[in-house]
Design an enzyme around this catalytic site. Structure first.
Site, PDB file in Angstrom:
ATOM      1  N   CYS A  19     -63.609  -2.807  35.719  1.00 55.97           N
ATOM      2  CA  CYS A  19     -64.424  -3.743  34.963  1.00 55.97           C
ATOM      3  C   CYS A  19     -65.786  -3.117  34.686  1.00 55.97           C
ATOM      4  O   CYS A  19     -66.348  -2.427  35.529  1.00 55.97           O
ATOM      5  CB  CYS A  19     -64.651  -5.079  35.674  1.00 55.97           C
ATOM      6  SG  CYS A  19     -63.137  -5.949  36.056  1.00 55.97           S
ATOM      7  N   ARG A  42     -63.360   1.621  32.166  1.00 55.70           N
ATOM      8  CA  ARG A  42     -63.272   0.913  33.451  1.00 55.70           C
ATOM      9  C   ARG A  42     -62.293  -0.261  33.398  1.00 55.70           C
ATOM     10  O   ARG A  42     -62.026  -0.901  34.422  1.00 55.70           O
ATOM     11  CB  ARG A  42     -64.649   0.402  33.860  1.00 55.70           C
ATOM     12  CG  ARG A  42     -65.683   1.496  33.964  1.00 55.70           C
ATOM     13  CD  ARG A  42     -67.047   0.916  34.232  1.00 55.70           C
ATOM     14  NE  ARG A  42     -67.118   0.302  35.536  1.00 55.70           N
ATOM     15  CZ  ARG A  42     -67.503   0.922  36.636  1.00 55.70           C
ATOM     16  NH1 ARG A  42     -67.879   2.177  36.584  1.00 55.70           N
ATOM     17  NH2 ARG A  42     -67.542   0.280  37.784  1.00 55.70           N
ATOM     18  N   TRP A  44     -60.709  -5.475  33.836  1.00 54.84           N
ATOM     19  CA  TRP A  44     -59.433  -4.998  34.369  1.00 54.84           C
ATOM     20  C   TRP A  44     -58.943  -6.139  35.262  1.00 54.84           C
ATOM     21  O   TRP A  44     -59.554  -6.444  36.289  1.00 54.84           O
ATOM     22  CB  TRP A  44     -59.627  -3.724  35.183  1.00 54.84           C
ATOM     23  CG  TRP A  44     -58.345  -3.098  35.605  1.00 54.84           C
ATOM     24  CD1 TRP A  44     -57.541  -2.278  34.866  1.00 54.84           C
ATOM     25  CD2 TRP A  44     -57.705  -3.228  36.884  1.00 54.84           C
ATOM     26  NE1 TRP A  44     -56.441  -1.901  35.605  1.00 54.84           N
ATOM     27  CE2 TRP A  44     -56.516  -2.464  36.846  1.00 54.84           C
ATOM     28  CE3 TRP A  44     -58.016  -3.917  38.057  1.00 54.84           C
ATOM     29  CZ2 TRP A  44     -55.647  -2.367  37.930  1.00 54.84           C
ATOM     30  CZ3 TRP A  44     -57.155  -3.828  39.137  1.00 54.84           C
ATOM     31  CH2 TRP A  44     -55.983  -3.053  39.065  1.00 54.84           C
ATOM     32  N   ASN A  70     -67.373  -7.681  38.915  1.00 58.93           N
ATOM     33  CA  ASN A  70     -66.454  -6.559  39.124  1.00 58.93           C
ATOM     34  C   ASN A  70     -66.153  -6.526  40.611  1.00 58.93           C
ATOM     35  O   ASN A  70     -67.071  -6.395  41.414  1.00 58.93           O
ATOM     36  CB  ASN A  70     -67.148  -5.260  38.669  1.00 58.93           C
ATOM     37  CG  ASN A  70     -66.435  -4.021  39.144  1.00 58.93           C
ATOM     38  OD1 ASN A  70     -65.244  -4.059  39.431  1.00 58.93           O
ATOM     39  ND2 ASN A  70     -67.162  -2.925  39.238  1.00 58.93           N
ATOM     40  N   GLY A  71     -64.877  -6.669  40.979  1.00 54.04           N
ATOM     41  CA  GLY A  71     -64.530  -6.664  42.405  1.00 54.04           C
ATOM     42  C   GLY A  71     -63.586  -7.799  42.715  1.00 54.04           C
ATOM     43  O   GLY A  71     -62.970  -8.374  41.807  1.00 54.04           O
ATOM     44  N   GLU A 121     -48.383  15.919  40.138  1.00 53.85           N
ATOM     45  CA  GLU A 121     -49.464  15.652  39.179  1.00 53.85           C
ATOM     46  C   GLU A 121     -48.899  15.600  37.749  1.00 53.85           C
ATOM     47  O   GLU A 121     -49.291  14.745  36.948  1.00 53.85           O
ATOM     48  CB  GLU A 121     -50.547  16.731  39.328  1.00 53.85           C
ATOM     49  CG  GLU A 121     -51.657  16.701  38.297  1.00 53.85           C
ATOM     50  CD  GLU A 121     -52.455  15.402  38.269  1.00 53.85           C
ATOM     51  OE1 GLU A 121     -52.281  14.557  39.158  1.00 53.85           O
ATOM     52  OE2 GLU A 121     -53.224  15.222  37.316  1.00 53.85           O
ATOM     53  N   LYS A 153     -49.209  12.381  35.306  1.00 57.63           N
ATOM     54  CA  LYS A 153     -49.812  12.438  33.953  1.00 57.63           C
ATOM     55  C   LYS A 153     -48.864  11.824  32.942  1.00 57.63           C
ATOM     56  O   LYS A 153     -49.255  11.015  32.115  1.00 57.63           O
ATOM     57  CB  LYS A 153     -50.090  13.874  33.523  1.00 57.63           C
ATOM     58  CG  LYS A 153     -51.312  14.592  33.954  1.00 57.63           C
ATOM     59  CD  LYS A 153     -52.643  14.045  33.635  1.00 57.63           C
ATOM     60  CE  LYS A 153     -53.034  12.943  34.564  1.00 57.63           C
ATOM     61  NZ  LYS A 153     -53.856  13.262  35.689  1.00 57.63           N
ATOM     62  N   HIS A 171     -31.238  16.510  48.281  1.00 59.47           N
ATOM     63  CA  HIS A 171     -31.108  15.416  49.245  1.00 59.47           C
ATOM     64  C   HIS A 171     -31.121  14.045  48.568  1.00 59.47           C
ATOM     65  O   HIS A 171     -31.343  13.036  49.242  1.00 59.47           O
ATOM     66  CB  HIS A 171     -32.245  15.513  50.272  1.00 59.47           C
ATOM     67  CG  HIS A 171     -32.211  16.789  51.055  1.00 59.47           C
ATOM     68  ND1 HIS A 171     -31.225  17.067  51.973  1.00 59.47           N
ATOM     69  CD2 HIS A 171     -33.011  17.880  51.022  1.00 59.47           C
ATOM     70  CE1 HIS A 171     -31.436  18.270  52.487  1.00 59.47           C
ATOM     71  NE2 HIS A 171     -32.509  18.786  51.924  1.00 59.47           N
ATOM     72  N   LYS A 206     -60.361   3.658  34.908  1.00 58.17           N
ATOM     73  CA  LYS A 206     -60.806   4.980  35.339  1.00 58.17           C
ATOM     74  C   LYS A 206     -61.190   4.996  36.814  1.00 58.17           C
ATOM     75  O   LYS A 206     -60.818   5.896  37.539  1.00 58.17           O
ATOM     76  CB  LYS A 206     -61.992   5.421  34.477  1.00 58.17           C
ATOM     77  CG  LYS A 206     -62.475   6.834  34.753  1.00 58.17           C
ATOM     78  CD  LYS A 206     -61.467   7.860  34.304  1.00 58.17           C
ATOM     79  CE  LYS A 206     -61.892   9.276  34.608  1.00 58.17           C
ATOM     80  NZ  LYS A 206     -60.745  10.199  34.554  1.00 58.17           N
TER      81      LYS A 206
HETATM   82  O1  M6R Z   1     -62.019   8.700  40.982  1.00 60.39           O
HETATM   83  P1  M6R Z   1     -60.859   9.154  41.814  1.00 60.39           P
HETATM   84  O2  M6R Z   1     -60.550  10.600  41.649  1.00 60.39           O
HETATM   85  O3  M6R Z   1     -61.013   8.777  43.258  1.00 60.39           O
HETATM   86  O4  M6R Z   1     -59.623   8.353  41.248  1.00 60.39           O
HETATM   87  C1  M6R Z   1     -58.394   8.392  41.899  1.00 60.39           C
HETATM   88  C2  M6R Z   1     -57.269   7.899  41.010  1.00 60.39           C
HETATM   89  O5  M6R Z   1     -57.462   6.566  40.646  1.00 60.39           O
HETATM   90  C3  M6R Z   1     -57.148   8.749  39.740  1.00 60.39           C
HETATM   91  O6  M6R Z   1     -56.951  10.086  40.041  1.00 60.39           O
HETATM   92  C4  M6R Z   1     -55.947   8.259  38.903  1.00 60.39           C
HETATM   93  O7  M6R Z   1     -54.769   8.515  39.570  1.00 60.39           O
HETATM   94  C5  M6R Z   1     -55.988   8.930  37.525  1.00 60.39           C
HETATM   95  N1  M6R Z   1     -55.763   7.957  36.507  1.00 60.39           N
HETATM   96  C6  M6R Z   1     -54.960   9.981  37.380  1.00 60.39           C
HETATM   97  O8  M6R Z   1     -54.970  10.574  36.124  1.00 60.39           O
END
Ligand code: M6R
Length: 620
Positions: free
Chosen positions: A2, A27, A75, A101-102, A493, A497, A516, A615
């Protein structure tokens, strides 16, 4: 999660708040709203479901005019994205506008009590209870500031809350509770602005001269912002003094630099991000690593018994690669764990443990909570983070900043490369301090690192070629990413993505685990992406590739230039340049980012703001 913006000054508040919200949209973007106090002192609310652009004055028709207001991009946590649940929220008499926010952990209890005393709720949110609490305080005869503070004392959980009141003088009150959700407050040439993050300050900066001084609220601090200035208080209402900090234009700029998406720009920025992470740390002339900001003197490094690396999402994957670096180069037992699991265990850590938190934002609630736990247990706490004014930076004993510049795309890209670079440096530093790496070995590793930015640039030169591959494989509904050793973390990763920006189901798996269970999934409808660069595990992964092909699966493989043998086994080979083994995790990441980007683009997905995500994840 947010985004909050509040403005009080002489200018029209709407465009300033709107622009600020656009800059905070990373956010959260489930709904948005703005409330403005007009010249007669009346409050006007406008809301939209979906993105902030729904509040564009040209869509809305005439936007309310006035020089005081606040806005929010949401959010969703409590209640679906809907008009009724969009912020700002108000009270029964529509006197208060409040954004949040929270999570209000005791909102049900508060709502029950308020409902019993006659308050009527319009939304399903936890937030609305807060505006009714302010109203309750006002009806008890308290001033707005007192009523706001009283509300803050009644709330449980971590939150950032901002509110204003009908009547043309405001003020705007902002409060931070706990450690989730930052609040930055600026006052500049008769204008006050409150925001969740620095980029929202740009619309005010652009119209003024010089740079404003800003204050960052800590948990338990309140700011009262008016045209005359800012006053700060603690939760007991005692005035406090905050040291203002200067911010530069660079801190607040958000710009796609001519690229279609922030994500693509940030991928293309990776050579510079790696260079910035190495600057002043890798001494290429003398073949040494210096880590100003590392919290232990060299003499104490020998006594370390364990390194625990924590993070979430992409940062967890960086931690997993870091574990390999540290065990290999420093010879210290290392483990990587999701901060969201770590914080709820009773981990066996103590004064001889180095806990390394990794995070782009430095505000991820689970990571911050895990850091508090590590602190309680007496571990030495290092953070690798991008946001220098973050919680993580404040909690840790030492910080190694990524210096990657603002990352706006919700999918982390360049900060992953920055994290891996710093973890690599850290491993060399620890290894040298412990005598595991002699000067010659250290010099060789530092020389290898110096090649990184150039090798990434070489890969990016081929960036457009991933579009064709995206068209060939983007229709598969399932992807399996495989890798061994550090490449297992890169596989995870790659899968993250792809799933987060294209909504395609993808799993990241250690290649050795395939037999497995996941092998049962292999058929012509499953696309496997295997990481088999030239390392000691390349032959093993090649065997897994053959197992997939034997079951008629489609295989994309990331291989080292010139590996014709492996290329002949797969449907779509992708190549990274020949590189030292410890640089390979950085290099194999890049093709996976570009592939995900182009698949998402081809599918018409919102690359920079994928659904359901935000984010910085400041809720648990
Ligand atoms: O700000 P941070 O690196 O702590 O955030 C952690 C995750 O929320 C962040 O890496 C999230 O998985 C991304 N959207 C991945 O692309």
């Amino acid at each position: 999660m947010c985004g909050i913006v509040g403005y009080v000054g002489q200018d029209d508040a709407w465009p300033i708040i709107y622009e600020g919200l656009k800059r905070l949209e990373y956010r959260g973007y489930d709904s948005a709203g703005i409330a403005v106090v007009d010249d007669t002192g009346a409050l006007h609310f406008r809301k939209t479901v979906g993105k902030v652009s729904g509040l564009d004055a040209s869509i809305l028709g005439a936007a309310p005019r006035g020089s005081l207001g606040l806005g929010h991009t949401r959010w969703a946590t409590h209640g679906a994205p809907s008009h009724a649940n969009a912020h700002p929220h108000t009270d029964c008499s529509s006197r208060v506008a409040l954004v949040h926010n929270g999570i209000v952990e005791n909102y049900l209890e508060l709502k029950r009590r308020l409902t019993a005393s006659g308050h009527v709720f319009q939304s399903e949110t936890d937030t609305e209870a807060l505006s009714h609490l302010v109203e309750e305080g006002l009806s008890l005869g308290l001033s707005f500031e007192e009523a706001f503070l009283r509300m803050g004392r009644m709330v449980k959980g971590s939150s950032a809350i901002t509110a204003t009141l009908q009547g043309e003088d405001g003020p705007i009150c902002a409060l931070r509770l706990g450690y989730a959700g930052g609040i930055v407050v600026a006052h500049h040439e008769g204008q006050g602005i409150v925001a969740s993050d620095l980029p929202a300050l740009l619309p005010v900066l652009e119209h003024g001269s010089g740079t404003p001084s800003v204050g960052f609220l800590e948990g338990g601090e309140m700011a009262v912002v008016s045209r005359d200035g800012v006053r700060y208080f603690d939760l007991d209402g005692n005035a406090i003094v905050k040291q203002p900090r200067r911010v530069s234009r660079d801190d607040v700029l958000v710009d796609k630099g001519g690229y279609r998406h922030f994500m693509l720009k940030e991928i293309m920025d990776q050579p510079q991000a790696m260079t910035a992470a190495l600057r002043d740390r890798a001494d290429f002339a003398n073949g040494r690593v210096e880590l100003p900001g590392f919290p232990l003197p060299p003499s104490a490094i020998g006594a370390l018994e364990r390194v625990v690396l924590i993070g979430c999402g992409t940062s967890l994957h960086a931690a997993q690669v870091g574990r390999h670096y540290i065990e290999r180069l420093a010879g210290i037992p290392a483990e990587a764990e999701s901060a969201s699991e770590f914080r709820y265990r009773d981990p066996l850590i103590g004064p001889r443990t180095l806990v390394v938190s990794i995070g782009q934002s430095g505000e991820t609630a689970d990571t911050v909570a895990a850091m508090h736990l590590a602190r309680e247990k007496g571990a030495t706490l290092l953070t690798i983070c991008n946001a220098e004014e973050s919680q993580a930076a404040r909690i840790a004993d030492g910080a190694l900043y990524m210096r990657a510049g603002l990352e706006v795309g919700v999918a982390s890209t360049k900060t992953f490369i920055s994290s891996l670079t710093i973890l690599h440096l850290l491993a060399i530093y620890l290894g040298h301090a412990r005598g595991r790496l002699d000067d010659a070995a250290t010099r060789r590793l530092v020389d290898e690192l110096s090649r990184g930015p150039g090798l990434i640039s070489d890969l990016l030169g081929e960036a457009d070629s991933y579009r064709d591959l995206a068209y060939r494989i983007g229709h598969y509904g399932n992807f399996l990413f495989l890798g061994r050793g550090a490449s297992a973390a890169i596989a995870a990763e790659g899968a993250l993505k792809l799933k987060e920006i294209s909504y395609i189901h993808a799993e990241g798996y250690p290649a050795g685990e395939m037999k497995h269970g996941p092998i049962a999934l292999i058929d012509p409808g499953m696309c496997t992406v295997a990481l088999a660069p030239n390392d000691v595990l390349r032959d093993k992964t090649l065997s897994n590739i053959k197992e997939v092909k034997a079951r008629h699966g489609v295989v994309v493989a990331v291989l080292t230039d010139g590996d014709d043998e492996a290329a002949s086994e797969v449907d779509y080979p992708l190549f990274i340049p020949e590189a030292p083994e410890l640089l390979q995790p950085i290099l194999t990441t890049v093709p996976l980012q570009l592939l995900s980007y182009h698949i998402a683009l081809m599918l018409g997905c919102d690359v920079d703001q994928p659904r359901n995500l935000a984010k910085s994840v400041t809720v648990e």
